[in-house]
Design a protein around this motif. Structure first.
Motif, PDB file in Angstrom:
ATOM      1  N   HIS A 203       0.817  -1.211   0.000  1.00  0.00           N
ATOM      2  CA  HIS A 203       0.000   0.000   0.000  1.00  0.00           C
ATOM      3  C   HIS A 203       0.858   1.272   0.000  1.00  0.00           C
ATOM      4  O   HIS A 203       0.458   2.286  -0.576  1.00  0.00           O
ATOM      5  CB  HIS A 203      -0.939   0.007   1.204  1.00  0.00           C
TER       6      HIS A 203
ATOM      7  N   HIS B 217      -9.830   3.601  -1.027  1.00  0.00           N
ATOM      8  CA  HIS B 217      -8.515   3.002  -1.242  1.00  0.00           C
ATOM      9  C   HIS B 217      -7.526   3.429  -0.160  1.00  0.00           C
ATOM     10  O   HIS B 217      -6.683   2.634   0.268  1.00  0.00           O
ATOM     11  CB  HIS B 217      -7.972   3.353  -2.632  1.00  0.00           C
ATOM     12  N   LYS B 218      -7.647   4.678   0.305  1.00  0.00           N
ATOM     13  CA  LYS B 218      -6.767   5.140   1.390  1.00  0.00           C
ATOM     14  C   LYS B 218      -7.173   4.530   2.721  1.00  0.00           C
ATOM     15  O   LYS B 218      -6.338   4.282   3.595  1.00  0.00           O
ATOM     16  CB  LYS B 218      -6.778   6.666   1.475  1.00  0.00           C
TER      17      LYS B 218
ATOM     18  N   TYR C  48     -14.177   9.405   3.614  1.00  0.00           N
ATOM     19  CA  TYR C  48     -12.742   9.158   3.457  1.00  0.00           C
ATOM     20  C   TYR C  48     -12.560   8.228   2.263  1.00  0.00           C
ATOM     21  O   TYR C  48     -13.285   7.239   2.133  1.00  0.00           O
ATOM     22  CB  TYR C  48     -12.206   8.511   4.736  1.00  0.00           C
TER      23      TYR C  48
ATOM     24  N   THR D 166     -14.892   5.329   5.962  1.00  0.00           N
ATOM     25  CA  THR D 166     -15.691   5.620   4.765  1.00  0.00           C
ATOM     26  C   THR D 166     -17.034   6.276   5.117  1.00  0.00           C
ATOM     27  O   THR D 166     -17.631   6.950   4.266  1.00  0.00           O
ATOM     28  CB  THR D 166     -15.932   4.344   3.935  1.00  0.00           C
TER      29      THR D 166
ATOM     30  N   LYS E 257       1.858   2.183  -3.434  1.00  0.00           N
ATOM     31  CA  LYS E 257       0.750   2.763  -4.198  1.00  0.00           C
ATOM     32  C   LYS E 257       0.313   4.127  -3.665  1.00  0.00           C
ATOM     33  O   LYS E 257      -0.588   4.752  -4.213  1.00  0.00           O
ATOM     34  CB  LYS E 257      -0.453   1.806  -4.180  1.00  0.00           C
ATOM     35  N   GLY E 258       0.951   4.579  -2.571  1.00  0.00           N
ATOM     36  CA  GLY E 258       0.614   5.871  -1.991  1.00  0.00           C
ATOM     37  C   GLY E 258      -0.717   5.890  -1.268  1.00  0.00           C
ATOM     38  O   GLY E 258      -1.357   6.947  -1.150  1.00  0.00           O
ATOM     39  N   ASN E 259      -1.138   4.725  -0.767  1.00  0.00           N
ATOM     40  CA  ASN E 259      -2.466   4.623  -0.150  1.00  0.00           C
ATOM     41  C   ASN E 259      -2.446   4.594   1.380  1.00  0.00           C
ATOM     42  O   ASN E 259      -3.448   4.210   1.996  1.00  0.00           O
ATOM     43  CB  ASN E 259      -3.186   3.369  -0.664  1.00  0.00           C
ATOM     44  N   VAL E 260      -1.320   4.949   1.975  1.00  0.00           N
ATOM     45  CA  VAL E 260      -1.243   5.001   3.437  1.00  0.00           C
ATOM     46  C   VAL E 260      -1.203   6.470   3.867  1.00  0.00           C
ATOM     47  O   VAL E 260      -0.313   7.215   3.460  1.00  0.00           O
ATOM     48  CB  VAL E 260       0.000   4.257   3.978  1.00  0.00           C
ATOM     49  N   ASP E 261      -2.167   6.869   4.681  1.00  0.00           N
ATOM     50  CA  ASP E 261      -2.262   8.260   5.139  1.00  0.00           C
ATOM     51  C   ASP E 261      -1.360   8.438   6.367  1.00  0.00           C
ATOM     52  O   ASP E 261      -1.761   8.177   7.499  1.00  0.00           O
ATOM     53  CB  ASP E 261      -3.721   8.579   5.486  1.00  0.00           C
TER      54      ASP E 261
ATOM     55  N   GLY F 190      -5.597   1.036   2.723  1.00  0.00           N
ATOM     56  CA  GLY F 190      -4.152   1.104   2.901  1.00  0.00           C
ATOM     57  C   GLY F 190      -3.762   1.546   4.296  1.00  0.00           C
ATOM     58  O   GLY F 190      -2.842   0.989   4.908  1.00  0.00           O
ATOM     59  N   THR F 191      -4.450   2.534   4.820  1.00  0.00           N
ATOM     60  CA  THR F 191      -4.163   3.018   6.172  1.00  0.00           C
ATOM     61  C   THR F 191      -4.536   1.968   7.207  1.00  0.00           C
ATOM     62  O   THR F 191      -3.861   1.829   8.231  1.00  0.00           O
ATOM     63  CB  THR F 191      -4.928   4.329   6.439  1.00  0.00           C
TER      64      THR F 191
END
Length: 276
Positions: A80, A185-186, A182, A178, A83-87, A189-190
Motif C-alpha cells: 500500500h 482506497h486510502k 474518506y 468511509t 501505491k501511496g495509499n497510506v495516510d 491502505g491506512t
C-alpha cells in the motif's frame, strides 16, 4: 526423532491449522477482508474440536490471530505504501490513541471470561456482515472526519475493540472511515498500518501477561498458540495472491455478499453457543 514423533502425534492439529492458513489467505486475497475476521472463528471452533472449552478457545483464538496479523500486515503495508495509499498524517494523529486502546483491550483480555469476547466478536462480525450487505457503494453519512477529540475517540475505540477480539483493525476502521467520506482506497491502505499498531503490542501483551488455560491445546504459550502461528502465517501469505488472481475472474461483489452471509451465520452461532 522427537520432532517426527511430535508431528505424528498431533497430525490432525497440524492439518487443521494448515487448512486455516490456506482458507484465510485465499479469502483475504479474494475478498480483501482481514485475516483476523476469518481466523478467529475458525480457531474458536477448531480448538473446541480438540477438547478445549469455548471460553479458553476464544481467548487463545484472539491472541493467536493477533500474532498472525503482525507479519501479514507488514507485507500489506509495503504494498500500500508503494501505491501511496497510506495516510501518514492520519497515522501520526491516531497512533498513540490506537496504542492506548490496544494496551487497555489486550490487558482486559487477560482478565475477562472468554465468553464475553466471543459475544463481542459475534456482535462485530454481524455488524461487519450487515455493512458488506447493505452499505457497499452507498454514499458517506458525513462530509469529513470529526474534530480532533472525535478522532481521538475513534482511534482509541478501534484499538480497544480490535485487540479484544483479535482482528487487525480493518474490519472496524475501513467502514468507520468511509462513513466520513474518506477515500476507500486510502482507508484500506491506512487500515493495514493500523493493523500493525494493533497486532504487535496486542500479541506481545497476550503472550507475556496471559496465562495458558489448563485445557489449552499443545504449543500454547501465554495465550498465543505458537503452533497455530507457525502453520497459519506462511500459508496465509502464500495463498493471498491466489485469492487475488481468482478475484480477477470471479464476481467480487457477489462473493463478498456470500461471505457476509457466512459471517452473519458464524457470528450468530458464536453468540448462540454461549447464550443458549
Amino acid at each position: 526423532m522427537y520432532l517426527i514423533e511430535f508431528v505424528s502425534n498431533h497430525l490432525y492439529t497440524f492439518v487443521a491449522l494448515v487448512a486455516t492458513g490456506i482458507f484465510a489467505g485465499v479469502l483475504a486475497g479474494l475478498l480483501g477482508v482481514g485475516g483476523g475476521i476469518v481466523i478467529v472463528p475458525v480457531l474458536f471452533f477448531l480448538f473446541q474440536g480438540f477438547g478445549v472449552s469455548p471460553e479458553s478457545a476464544m481467548l487463545i483464538a484472539t491472541a493467536t490471530s493477533l500474532a498472525t496479523i503482525v507479519p501479514t500486515s507488514i507485507s500489506s503495508i509495503r504494498s500500500h505504501l508503494n501505491k501511496g495509499n497510506v495516510d501518514i498524517e492520519l497515522l501520526k494523529r491516531w497512533s498513540a490513541f490506537i496504542l492506548l486502546g490496544v494496551l487497555a483491550g489486550s490487558w482486559l483480555v487477560t482478565r475477562v471470561n472468554g465468553e464475553l469476547l466471543a459475544l463481542l466478536f459475534g456482535v462485530i462480525a454481524i455488524l461487519a456482515a450487515l455493512n458488506m450487505l447493505f452499505r457497499t457503494g452507498k454514499s458517506a453519512l458525513f462530509t469529513q472526519l470529526p474534530s480532533k477529540a472525535g478522532q481521538t475517540v475513534m482511534g482509541a475505540a478501534i484499538g480497544f475493540f480490535s485487540a479484544m477480539v483479535g482482528i487487525g483493525g480493518g474490519t472496524i476502521s475501513v467502514p468507520l472511515l468511509t462513513l466520513y467520506n474518506y477515500p476507500a482506497h486510502k482507508a484500506v491502505g491506512t487500515a493495514a498500518a493500523i493493523g500493525l499498531i494493533i497486532s504487535l503490542p496486542g500479541a506481545m501483551t497476550l503472550l507475556t501477561l496471559g496465562t495458558a488455560p489448563t485445557d489449552a491445546p499443545v504449543g500454547t504459550f501465554g495465550l498465543v498458540n505458537l503452533i497455530g502461528f507457525i502453520c497459519i502465517v506462511p500459508l496465509t501469505v502464500l495463498f493471498a495472491p491466489l485469492g487475488a488472481s481468482l478475484a480477477a475472474n470471479l464476481d467480487g461483489a457477489k462473493l463478498k455478499k456470500i461471505f457476509a452471509l457466512v459471517l452473519l451465520v458464524t457470528g450468530g452461532r458464536m453468540m448462540a453457543q454461549l447464550m443458549l
